[in-house]
Design an enzyme around this catalytic site. Structure first.
Site, short mmCIF file in Angstrom:
data_model
loop_
_atom_site.label_atom_id
_atom_site.label_comp_id
_atom_site.label_asym_id
_atom_site.label_seq_id
_atom_site.Cartn_x
_atom_site.Cartn_y
_atom_site.Cartn_z
N HIS A 47 0.62 -1.27 0.17
CA HIS A 47 -0.19 -0.09 -0.10
C HIS A 47 0.85 1.22 -0.06
O HIS A 47 1.71 1.38 0.94
CB HIS A 47 -0.78 0.13 1.18
CG HIS A 47 -1.86 0.89 1.41
ND1 HIS A 47 -2.67 1.46 2.34
CD2 HIS A 47 -2.25 2.16 0.65
CE1 HIS A 47 -3.51 2.21 2.09
NE2 HIS A 47 -3.19 2.64 1.09
N LYS A 64 28.09 13.13 -23.38
CA LYS A 64 29.03 13.95 -22.78
C LYS A 64 28.08 15.43 -22.68
O LYS A 64 28.24 15.93 -23.71
CB LYS A 64 30.09 14.20 -23.39
CG LYS A 64 31.18 14.89 -22.69
CD LYS A 64 32.78 15.10 -23.35
CE LYS A 64 33.65 15.42 -22.62
NZ LYS A 64 33.41 16.97 -22.09
N ASP A 119 27.63 19.21 -22.09
CA ASP A 119 28.39 20.45 -22.22
C ASP A 119 27.93 21.52 -21.30
O ASP A 119 27.34 22.27 -21.50
CB ASP A 119 27.99 21.20 -23.79
CG ASP A 119 29.16 22.12 -24.11
OD1 ASP A 119 30.13 22.05 -23.39
OD2 ASP A 119 29.07 22.54 -25.30
#
Length: 536
Positions: free
Chosen positions: A36, A249, A251
């Site tokens: 729950h 990657k 920036d």
């Protein structure tokens, strides 16, 4: 206890829960365990007795491990029809949240004779405060006991007895309903209120992270402070490998976040506070309500989701773009040091606990296919990708060969050692004289005059003026094509370039940005590992 209290807490025209009513019992007594997601996620153990379901809320859930004692708080009796209840109790109602039937079956006293004797023995144990019983469920089986504590009338302990069903494993990992086969998250998908549904989903994921075995072999330690993040090693080309994962990657600014007792400390890789500079991120982190150390990247993205460093640097002035904190690692969580766990386990746990908010995002990954991922990143104009070994540990303050970066364009971080006089109609300066550190010496790598907007020229000259000095910071004075003003080597920047000469000087450098998030001493010539070295 009866069903009066049950009825007084509920408005049955507003909740799908069954109305109170006694029902003729079957030949065998039933039990049910509900999972729950109410104000706090918990499990409810319900045992049929005297025509109702006697009920206990078990915050940490039942266990098959006899060495564990689980608190069980006795709550109001529930009607027998509640044994079949699954669904969502709407917001505004008592116990609002999702409910699934986590387990169900039959139960009896350990020394059962006939059914009449069975119930008498169980009731006697209940009244005595020491109730022994045997469960025959789909998940829970064997002998258990409920023992009343001396604390108050409602506090009991749920114990598993030693028998052939006892086990050390974590039974709570089996998180689907035995009826609908849905998880709590899937049950909540039917709820119409988006904010209520998301709040409950976040609650469930956080609780299940605490239930999981991921923390069992993570040592208990005090929270670390001032962490220097793991750094990635540059490689020339992307690669495919089944043991590696690949991330975007970003920036932006690398940032570590420490969350403790509602306080937040957000700082750069060189320990500079971001708390005020990026206060919307700090405020969003403060709402997470758990103790943790996160590693990620602060970025500003445009409406298409593309990050832009210029937007990030000018965000405080312009407010343009969307400020986000992409989190890709979890180093510490609720008293446990996770740095020695494999990366994928850390990321899986991070994904469970990290709620969906406008400012905080989980940084996802792809497995194995680094070459295709790199191609897509390049097509979308991203800075590059980061490859990480899926089993890598977190090496704070070190440049790891199990974390590799592949850039979509060649760049170099450098230290500003001086600037030349402007020529023609240009103002402020002509070119920056740049170097990198080799040991303790600043070595000249060229000068850059392109890539500056007029505002960049003005702002940068204002930063350089207080740093001017007569002494050249390079051991060998470089030749320049205009008079030069030397400066203390304290400011780092980043440039793009097409390559290097044999003398170690940059070819066709273009100014990209200042790197105020990085210490000047960190600027070293980046020498990529050979192609494919990281993938084996």
């Amino acid at each position: 206890m009866g069903l009066k209290e049950y009825a007084s807490k509920r408005q049955f025209e507003k909740t799908p829960e069954p109305e109170p009513g006694l029902r003729h019992k079957g030949r065998r007594l039933i039990f049910v365990v509900h999972k729950h997601a109410a104000r706090a996620l918990h499990y409810d153990l319900r045992l049929e007795l005297e025509g109702v379901l006697k009920s206990w809320a078990v915050p940490k859930g039942p266990s098959l491990d006899p060495s564990l004692k689980r608190l069980a708080l006795m709550v109001e009796d529930h009607p027998l029809d509640y044994k079949d209840f699954e669904g969502v109790i709407p917001e505004g109602n008592y116990g609002a949240g999702g409910v699934i039937i986590w387990d169900r079956g039959f139960y009896h006293h350990p020394s059962v004779g006939d059914e009449n004797e069975n119930e008498k023995l169980l009731l006697a144990g209940l009244r005595k405060g020491d109730m022994k019983f045997v469960l025959e469920g789909e998940k829970l089986q064997g002998a258990f006991a409920l023992v009343k504590t001396r604390k108050d009338e409602k506090s009991w302990l749920l114990l598993k007895k030693k028998d052939r069903y006892a086990a050390k494993g974590e039974i709570l990992k089996e998180n689907r309903s035995v009826v609908s086969r849905k998880t709590l998250e899937e049950m909540l998908e039917a709820d119409r209120s988006k904010s209520f549904r998301q709040k409950k989903l976040d609650q469930i994921r956080l609780h299940e992270a605490m239930e999981s075995e991921d923390l069992q072999d993570a040592p208990v330690k005090p929270m670390p402070h001032g962490i220097q993040p793991t750094l990635a090693t540059l490689v020339k080309e992307p690669f495919d490998h089944p043991d590696w994962i690949f991330e975007v990657k970003w920036d932006g600014y690398r940032a570590v976040a420490e969350l403790r007792d509602g306080d937040v400390s957000l700082y750069s890789r060189k320990g500079i506070s971001f708390d005020k500079k990026f206060s919307p991120i700090t405020e969003a982190l403060r709402e997470l309500r758990f103790d943790a150390v996160l590693d990620g990247e602060i970025v500003v993205v445009d409406d298409q989701g593309r990050p832009g460093f210029q937007m990030l640097q000018h965000y405080q002035d312009s407010g343009s773009g969307h400020l986000l904190y992409y989190v890709f690692d979890l180093l510490y969580f609720r008293g446990h040091d996770l740095t020695a766990l494999p990366l994928l386990r850390r990321k899986e746990l991070l994904k469970k606990i990290l709620p969906s908010t406008p400012r905080i995002r989980f940084s996802g990954h792809v497995r194995e296919e680094g070459v295709l991922f790199y191609k897509v990143a390049k097509e979308k104009g991203l800075e590059g990708i980061v490859a990480k070994h899926s089993q890598s540990v977190y090496e704070a303050g070190r440049r790891s060969r199990e974390w590799l970066k592949v850039k979509t364009q060649l760049t170099q971080e450098a230290v500003i050692g001086g600037f030349t006089e402007p020529g023609g109609g240009r103002k402020y300066f002509g070119a920056l004289v740049l170097g990198v550190y080799e040991g303790d010496e600043l070595m000249y790598i060229g000068h850059v005059g392109g890539g500056f907007a007029e505002k960049d020229l003005k702002d940068l000259r204002e930063k350089l003026n207080p740093l001017t000095q007569k002494e050249c910071p390079f051991p060998v004075k470089p030749e320049t094509n205009a008079p030069v003003t030397w400066v203390k080597p304290e400011i780092a920047c980043e440039v793009t370039l097409s390559g290097w000469t044999e003398d170690g000087v940059m070819r066709h450098p273009v100014f990209l940005r200042l790197r105020e998030d990085k210490a000047a001493r960190e600027a070293a010539r980046e020498k990529p590992l050979g192609s494919g070295e990281g993938g084996s």
